[in-house]
Design an enzyme around this catalytic site. Structure first.
Site, mmCIF file in Angstrom:
data_model
loop_
_atom_site.group_PDB
_atom_site.id
_atom_site.type_symbol
_atom_site.label_atom_id
_atom_site.label_comp_id
_atom_site.label_asym_id
_atom_site.label_seq_id
_atom_site.Cartn_x
_atom_site.Cartn_y
_atom_site.Cartn_z
ATOM 1 N N TYR A 16 -14.721 16.905 19.747
ATOM 2 C CA TYR A 16 -15.556 16.315 20.694
ATOM 3 C C TYR A 16 -15.240 15.502 21.180
ATOM 4 O O TYR A 16 -15.381 14.388 21.865
ATOM 5 C CB TYR A 16 -16.733 17.188 20.556
ATOM 6 C CG TYR A 16 -16.796 18.976 21.067
ATOM 7 C CD1 TYR A 16 -15.627 19.586 20.274
ATOM 8 C CD2 TYR A 16 -17.382 19.150 22.750
ATOM 9 C CE1 TYR A 16 -15.948 21.043 20.509
ATOM 10 C CE2 TYR A 16 -17.477 20.335 22.457
ATOM 11 C CZ TYR A 16 -16.271 21.659 21.865
ATOM 12 O OH TYR A 16 -16.792 22.421 22.505
ATOM 13 N N LYS A 44 -9.475 23.909 8.160
ATOM 14 C CA LYS A 44 -7.669 24.409 8.507
ATOM 15 C C LYS A 44 -6.631 23.377 7.168
ATOM 16 O O LYS A 44 -6.606 22.535 7.247
ATOM 17 C CB LYS A 44 -7.333 24.073 9.807
ATOM 18 C CG LYS A 44 -5.852 24.812 10.489
ATOM 19 C CD LYS A 44 -5.484 26.161 10.283
ATOM 20 C CE LYS A 44 -4.706 26.383 10.417
ATOM 21 N NZ LYS A 44 -4.344 27.676 10.042
ATOM 22 N N ASP A 86 -8.448 30.688 10.811
ATOM 23 C CA ASP A 86 -8.215 31.687 11.024
ATOM 24 C C ASP A 86 -7.915 33.080 10.318
ATOM 25 O O ASP A 86 -8.751 34.267 11.069
ATOM 26 C CB ASP A 86 -6.667 31.721 11.538
ATOM 27 C CG ASP A 86 -5.926 31.316 10.186
ATOM 28 O OD1 ASP A 86 -6.375 30.661 9.414
ATOM 29 O OD2 ASP A 86 -4.271 31.032 9.799
ATOM 30 N N ASP A 94 -17.610 26.006 17.606
ATOM 31 C CA ASP A 94 -18.105 26.613 18.661
ATOM 32 C C ASP A 94 -17.166 27.874 18.986
ATOM 33 O O ASP A 94 -17.754 28.806 19.709
ATOM 34 C CB ASP A 94 -17.203 25.728 19.718
ATOM 35 C CG ASP A 94 -17.602 25.807 21.472
ATOM 36 O OD1 ASP A 94 -18.299 26.152 21.673
ATOM 37 O OD2 ASP A 94 -16.466 25.966 22.084
ATOM 38 N N ASP A 110 -18.950 32.158 19.069
ATOM 39 C CA ASP A 110 -18.785 32.889 20.024
ATOM 40 C C ASP A 110 -18.308 34.391 19.894
ATOM 41 O O ASP A 110 -18.839 35.549 20.626
ATOM 42 C CB ASP A 110 -17.507 32.157 21.691
ATOM 43 C CG ASP A 110 -18.116 31.315 22.636
ATOM 44 O OD1 ASP A 110 -19.185 30.667 21.912
ATOM 45 O OD2 ASP A 110 -18.366 31.810 23.525
HETATM 46 C C1 IPM Z 1 -21.906 25.272 23.391
HETATM 47 C C2 IPM Z 1 -20.755 25.269 24.555
HETATM 48 C C3 IPM Z 1 -20.721 24.106 24.963
HETATM 49 C C4 IPM Z 1 -19.833 23.210 23.547
HETATM 50 C C5 IPM Z 1 -19.341 23.705 25.842
HETATM 51 C C6 IPM Z 1 -20.727 24.039 27.421
HETATM 52 C C7 IPM Z 1 -19.425 21.698 26.332
HETATM 53 O O1 IPM Z 1 -19.951 25.986 24.536
HETATM 54 O O2 IPM Z 1 -22.414 24.932 23.452
HETATM 55 O O3 IPM Z 1 -20.876 25.861 22.432
HETATM 56 O O4 IPM Z 1 -18.708 23.589 23.668
HETATM 57 O O5 IPM Z 1 -19.726 22.734 22.687
HETATM 58 MG MG MG Z 2 -19.807 27.213 23.193
#
Ligand code: IPM
Ligand code: MG
Length: 375
Positions: A149, A196, A228, A252, A256
């Site tokens: 990032y 990784k 992975d 990240d 999710d």
């Molecule tokens: C999160 C989101 C952010 C990230 C985006 C919106 C930039 O996905 O906070 O997980 O990737 O960090």
């Molecule tokens: Mg995210």
């Protein structure tokens, strides 16, 4: 005590969910004798609309004067075609870097009330559980101000080659690992580093740092997984994990993925923390991990519980109000016990008789009532 909270509702469903969390904070303050003062700020797409920038410098300076920041979500189709540095998401990165919030804590817990909203079979959930209950309790610690990032990004002169750089320093790795180990000490004392290292040099540095830092935590069992494999293990046997520490991008993605195990991404809170200040308070950014969900924005359909639980994390981590944080968590539990569900956490196999679908504001009101009714 008095606390000053910066509110950045942001875009899409952000304002709706933050509104519910504020109601819940106020009810908690009334119940426990604390006063929360709020200042509302524009960040993300709404800030672009009114100032031309996703995070005006004075907004960041203002947030630094507050005790904590509660954020909704940023982004939406309206701003999707803007160049990278002007996109709403830049506001998040600017806040994280500007406030030194290098560790992002994302607890992933399956609440017993939401067992039917979790898509994983019982046989799988009980696999690694000593007491054979279909439960898991994972803390993902995501490095938040380094890696892909924040590494160098760019394009070749003809625009046909693009690059982003995964770069980590020893210090960046060490401080987030220590945050993970400290957390593990108060939990099941297991820490899994996800990387990784069979391919990436930066991952090999993570392992080198871990081999040194882990010596300071002999009580914690450390293991390593390639990302992975970790992605697979999360679904195959989530009960095997306690604390997971990983890089910005891997964290990240994995968070999710893991959120689905809890029934919905709408349930997951987060705390982004830096080092503790000498005032004894720790500045933090608190936000649900979901996005701005423009498709349901303004319809009172969003799940506010991720943001409400983020407010509880704020009380715990930034204000040291442990009992007050538990009050919010138990009120969320009581609300779910009563059968109320936003659409995203209704049973995967259809509504059970005792469930009732409600909108964001009714869910917020129910949590407020549960707080008022607690002894
Ligand atoms: C999160 C989101 C952010 C990230 C985006 C919106 C930039 O996905 O906070 O997980 O990737 O960090
Ligand atoms: Mg995210």
């Amino acid at each position: 005590m008095n606390f000053s909270i910066a509110l950045a509702p942001g875009d899409g469903i952000g304002p709706e969910v933050v509104e519910q969390a504020v109601k819940v904070l106020d009810a908690t303050g009334d119940k426990t004798g604390h006063i929360f003062n709020y200042v509302e700020l524009e960040v993300g797409g709404c800030a672009i609309d009114s100032t031309g920038e996703p995070l005006p410098p004075e907004t960041l300076e203002f947030v630094k004067q507050c005790d904590a920041l509660l954020l909704g979500a940023v982004g939406g189709p309206k701003w999707e075609t803007l160049p990278g540095r002007l996109r709403p998401e830049r506001a998040l990165l600017g806040l994280r870097a500007g406030l030194g919030a290098f560790a992002n804590l994302r607890p992933v817990r399956l609440l017993p009330q939401l067992r039917t909203a979790c898509p994983i079979k019982d046989e799988i959930l009980v696999k690694s559980n000593a007491d054979h209950k279909p439960e898991f309790d994972i803390l993902i610690v995501r490095e938040l101000t380094g890696g892909l990032y924040f590494g160098e990004h760019g394009r070749s002169a003809d625009g046909k080659i693009a690059f982003d750089t995964e770069k980590y320093s020893w210090l960046e790795i060490e401080r987030v690992l220590r945050m993970g180990y400290d957390a593990a000490m108060g939990r099941s004392k297991k820490l899994c580093i996800v990387d990784k290292s069979n391919v990436l040099e930066s991952s090999r540095l993570w392992r080198e740092v871990a081999s040194v830092v882990s010596k300071d935590y002999p009580a914690v069992e450390t293991n390593f997984l390639y990302v992975d494999n970790a992605a697979m293990q999360l679904i195959r046997d989530p009960g095997q994990f306690d604390v997971i520490v990983t890089s910005n991008l891997f964290g990240d993605i994995l968070s999710d993925e893991a959120s689905v195990l809890t029934g919905s991404i709408g349930m997951l809170p987060s705390a982004s923390l830096g080092a503790a200040t000498n005032r004894g308070r720790r500045m933090g950014i608190y936000e649900p991990i979901h996005g701005s969900a423009p498709d349901i924005a303004g319809k009172d359909l969003a799940n506010p519980l991720g943001t409400i639980l983020s407010a509880a994390m704020m009380l715990y981590y930034s204000f040291g109000l442990e009992k007050e944080a538990s009050l919010i968590e138990s009120a969320v539990g009581a609300t779910l016990d009563s059968g109320l569900r936003t659409a995203d956490i209704a049973s995967a196999s259809g509504l059970t008789v005792s469930e009732k679908i409600v909108g964001a504001s009714a869910m917020g009101d129910a949590v407020v009532r549960a707080i008022e009714n607690r002894l």
